[in-house]
Design a protein around this motif. Structure first.
Motif, mmCIF file in Angstrom:
data_model
loop_
_atom_site.group_PDB
_atom_site.id
_atom_site.type_symbol
_atom_site.label_atom_id
_atom_site.label_comp_id
_atom_site.label_asym_id
_atom_site.label_seq_id
_atom_site.Cartn_x
_atom_site.Cartn_y
_atom_site.Cartn_z
ATOM 1 N N LEU A 279 0.804 -1.609 0.110
ATOM 2 C CA LEU A 279 -0.475 -0.082 -0.176
ATOM 3 C C LEU A 279 0.975 1.272 0.228
ATOM 4 O O LEU A 279 0.856 2.320 -0.692
ATOM 5 N N LEU A 280 2.031 1.619 1.047
ATOM 6 C CA LEU A 280 2.037 2.524 1.168
ATOM 7 C C LEU A 280 3.439 2.424 -0.502
ATOM 8 O O LEU A 280 3.686 3.912 -0.950
ATOM 9 N N LEU A 281 3.983 1.959 -1.407
ATOM 10 C CA LEU A 281 4.626 1.701 -2.498
ATOM 11 C C LEU A 281 3.308 2.561 -3.244
ATOM 12 O O LEU A 281 4.108 3.885 -4.426
ATOM 13 N N TYR A 282 2.379 1.749 -3.326
ATOM 14 C CA TYR A 282 1.232 2.439 -4.616
ATOM 15 C C TYR A 282 0.854 3.610 -3.836
ATOM 16 O O TYR A 282 0.785 4.304 -4.248
ATOM 17 N N ALA A 283 0.682 4.124 -3.115
ATOM 18 C CA ALA A 283 0.524 5.770 -2.287
ATOM 19 C C ALA A 283 1.999 6.876 -2.477
ATOM 20 O O ALA A 283 1.583 7.391 -3.284
ATOM 21 N N LEU A 284 2.899 5.689 -2.531
ATOM 22 C CA LEU A 284 3.997 7.090 -3.013
ATOM 23 C C LEU A 284 3.732 7.185 -4.698
ATOM 24 O O LEU A 284 4.078 7.725 -5.380
ATOM 25 N N ASP B 2 -6.517 -2.309 -8.010
ATOM 26 C CA ASP B 2 -5.137 -1.789 -7.981
ATOM 27 C C ASP B 2 -4.775 -2.858 -6.828
ATOM 28 O O ASP B 2 -3.374 -3.801 -6.898
ATOM 29 N N LEU B 3 -4.942 -1.668 -6.067
ATOM 30 C CA LEU B 3 -4.101 -2.608 -4.814
ATOM 31 C C LEU B 3 -4.583 -4.408 -4.766
ATOM 32 O O LEU B 3 -3.996 -5.160 -4.155
ATOM 33 N N ARG C 23 1.187 7.238 -6.411
ATOM 34 C CA ARG C 23 -0.163 7.673 -6.832
ATOM 35 C C ARG C 23 0.537 9.462 -6.467
ATOM 36 O O ARG C 23 0.347 10.457 -6.718
ATOM 37 N N TYR C 24 1.916 9.420 -5.072
ATOM 38 C CA TYR C 24 2.376 10.823 -4.789
ATOM 39 C C TYR C 24 2.787 11.430 -5.929
ATOM 40 O O TYR C 24 2.932 12.348 -6.684
ATOM 41 N N GLN C 25 3.668 10.674 -6.322
ATOM 42 C CA GLN C 25 4.167 11.141 -7.546
ATOM 43 C C GLN C 25 3.904 11.416 -8.820
ATOM 44 O O GLN C 25 3.907 12.516 -9.204
ATOM 45 N N ARG C 26 2.053 11.178 -8.739
ATOM 46 C CA ARG C 26 1.322 11.152 -10.403
ATOM 47 C C ARG C 26 0.686 12.592 -9.580
ATOM 48 O O ARG C 26 0.589 13.339 -10.585
ATOM 49 N N GLU C 27 0.190 12.331 -7.991
ATOM 50 C CA GLU C 27 -0.905 13.637 -8.582
ATOM 51 C C GLU C 27 -1.021 14.557 -7.295
ATOM 52 O O GLU C 27 -1.826 14.867 -6.128
ATOM 53 N N GLY C 28 0.139 14.183 -6.551
ATOM 54 C CA GLY C 28 0.346 14.622 -5.324
ATOM 55 C C GLY C 28 0.168 14.668 -4.052
ATOM 56 O O GLY C 28 -0.217 13.221 -4.423
ATOM 57 N N ALA C 29 -0.359 14.900 -2.941
ATOM 58 C CA ALA C 29 -0.739 14.632 -1.758
ATOM 59 C C ALA C 29 -2.154 14.613 -2.275
ATOM 60 O O ALA C 29 -2.250 14.431 -0.817
ATOM 61 N N GLU C 30 -2.557 14.562 -3.188
ATOM 62 C CA GLU C 30 -4.432 14.165 -2.297
ATOM 63 C C GLU C 30 -4.711 12.851 -2.867
ATOM 64 O O GLU C 30 -4.319 11.815 -2.618
ATOM 65 N N PRO C 31 -5.976 13.189 -1.572
ATOM 66 C CA PRO C 31 -6.498 11.943 -1.491
ATOM 67 C C PRO C 31 -7.079 11.337 -2.204
ATOM 68 O O PRO C 31 -6.875 11.388 -3.520
ATOM 69 N N ILE D 123 6.859 -4.676 -9.294
ATOM 70 C CA ILE D 123 6.038 -4.108 -8.915
ATOM 71 C C ILE D 123 6.155 -2.466 -8.406
ATOM 72 O O ILE D 123 5.272 -1.756 -8.438
ATOM 73 N N CYS D 124 7.349 -1.933 -8.985
ATOM 74 C CA CYS D 124 6.452 -0.471 -9.435
ATOM 75 C C CYS D 124 6.295 -0.246 -10.310
ATOM 76 O O CYS D 124 5.216 0.603 -10.499
ATOM 77 N N LEU D 125 6.652 -0.946 -12.093
ATOM 78 C CA LEU D 125 5.496 -0.716 -12.446
ATOM 79 C C LEU D 125 3.783 -0.687 -12.298
ATOM 80 O O LEU D 125 3.181 -0.101 -12.994
ATOM 81 N N LEU D 126 3.491 -2.184 -11.694
ATOM 82 C CA LEU D 126 2.316 -1.665 -11.186
ATOM 83 C C LEU D 126 1.536 -0.961 -9.905
ATOM 84 O O LEU D 126 0.834 -0.350 -10.463
#
Length: 294
Positions: A26-31, A50-51, A33-41, A142-145
Motif C-alpha cells: 500500500l505504501l508503494l502504491y501511495a508513493l 489496483d491494491l 500516486r504521490y509522484q503522479r498526483e501529489g498529496a491528494e486523498p 512491483i514498481c511498474l504495477l
C-alpha cells in the motif's frame, strides 16, 4: 524525523516466517500516486482494484483483502490517515464498509511535506520498502504495477540499516552449480563471463534467508523470476513443481516451464550442500502458488 527509519520500521504481522507485505505494498502504491498526483486523498473505491492486483501478484499465496492494509496502516503513527466522506475515521477493514462510506486514505501531512521538500525521498523510501520485503527480481515489476519511478535514487543498500548482504553469495552459488541453471541446464557465457544466470534465494533474504549456498540455487533469469513469483517450486525430494494456476499454451511455455514438472533439480558439486529442507518448506508455504500440477 528520519523517514527512512520510520518506513523501514512499519509494523508487519509475522509468525513463523510468514510473509505479510500488505502495508508495504500500500505504501508503494501511495508513493506512486504521490509522484503522479501529489498529496491528494486516495479513494478506496478507486484504489481497490489496483491494491487487489498488487496483493494477488506480490503478496503471499493466501487470499488477502485490500481493506486490510488500507485500514491498518493508519495504526503506524505518522504515515497514513483514513477518513470517510462525512469526516469520520476509518470504518474498519471490511471492503463493503470502506466502499459505502466513501473512505479515503492519504499520506500523513508531515510525510507529504517531507516528500515535497526532498525530491529524492520518494525513491529512497521505495528502495527501503522493496529491499525489506521482496526479492530483487520482483522490484521492477512491483514498481511498474504501482506506477512508481525509482530511477536515479540512491542505492538502497546504504539506506536500510539492518543486516548487510554478503558479497560472495552470488559467485559461491554459481560455482556450486558449475555455472548451470539447476532447473533447465542453461549455461551461457559471453567473453568469458556467465550471462543470464542468477544466484536465487530459496528463502527470501528479506525474511531471514541466509546468504549461503544452502539457501541458494543457480537459476537462469527466466526460471529465477518464475521461482520468485511462485510458478515454480521444489519438493523435499528435490524435484521441480509447477503451479496448476500457471497457464502456458505456446510451445515455448510448454518446453520451458510445463516440461519441468517432476524433473529432478540439478545437484551442486560433490561435497557441497544442496538446499536445506527448511528453506524449501518456507518457499512452499510462502511463495509457491499451490496446488502443484500432478
Amino acid at each position: 524525523m528520519d523517514w527512512v527509519e520510520r518506513v523501514a520500521g512499519v509494523r508487519r504481522w509475522t509468525r513463523n516466517g510468514e510473509r505479510a507485505p500488505h502495508k508495504p505494498l500500500l505504501l508503494l502504491y501511495a508513493l506512486g500516486r504521490y509522484q503522479r498526483e501529489g498529496a491528494e486523498p486516495i479513494s478506496f473505491s478507486a484504489a481497490e482494484g489496483d491494491l487487489r492486483r498488487l496483493l494477488k501478484e506480490f503478496g503471499p499465496p493466501r487470499d488477502t483483502s485490500p481493506g486490510y492494509p488500507f485500514h491498518h496502516l493508519a495504526n503506524d503513527d505518522g504515515l497514513w490517515l483514513v477518513d470517510t466522506a462525512d469526516g469520520r475515521g476509518s470504518p474498519g477493514p471490511e471492503v463493503g464498509r470502506l466502499r459505502e462510506s466513501g473512505a479515503r486514505g492519504r499520506l500523513h501531512p508531515d510525510l507529504a511535506a517531507a516528500l515535497a521538500a526532498d525530491s529524492r525521498l520518494v525513491a529512497r523510501l521505495a528502495r527501503v520498502l522493496l529491499d525489506a520485503n521482496f526479492e530483487p527480481s520482483l522490484h521492477a515489476d512491483i514498481c511498474l504495477l504501482a506506477g512508481l519511478d525509482v530511477d536515479g535514487a540512491e542505492a538502497g543498500g546504504r539506506l536500510l540499516r539492518g543486516r548487510p548482504r554478503r558479497p560472495g553469495f552470488h559467485e559461491e552459488v554459481l560455482m556450486a552449480y558449475e555455472y548451470c541453471c539447476a532447473f533447465c541446464a542453461y549455461d551461457g557465457w559471453l567473453d568469458g563471463t556467465a550471462v543470464g544466470l542468477d544466484a536465487a534465494h530459496v528463502r527470501w533474504w528479506a525474511f531471514d534467508g541466509p546468504d549461503d549456498p544452502g539457501n541458494g540455487l543457480c537459476l537462469c533469469s527466466l526460471h529465477h523470476k518464475l521461482f520468485d513469483k511462485g510458478v515454480l517450486g521444489l519438493t523435499q525430494d528435490r524435484t521441480i513443481t509447477v503451479s496448476a494456476r500457471f497457464v502456458g499454451r505456446a510451445a515455448a511455455a510448454r518446453d520451458m516451464v510445463l516440461a519441468l514438472n517432476g524433473r529432478d533439480v540439478r545437484e551442486p558439486q560433490r561435497g557441497l550442500d544442496g538446499v536445506h529442507p527448511r528453506h524449501i518448506e518456507w518457499h512452499g508455504r510462502q511463495v509457491f502458488r499451490a496446488p502443484a500440477r500432478g
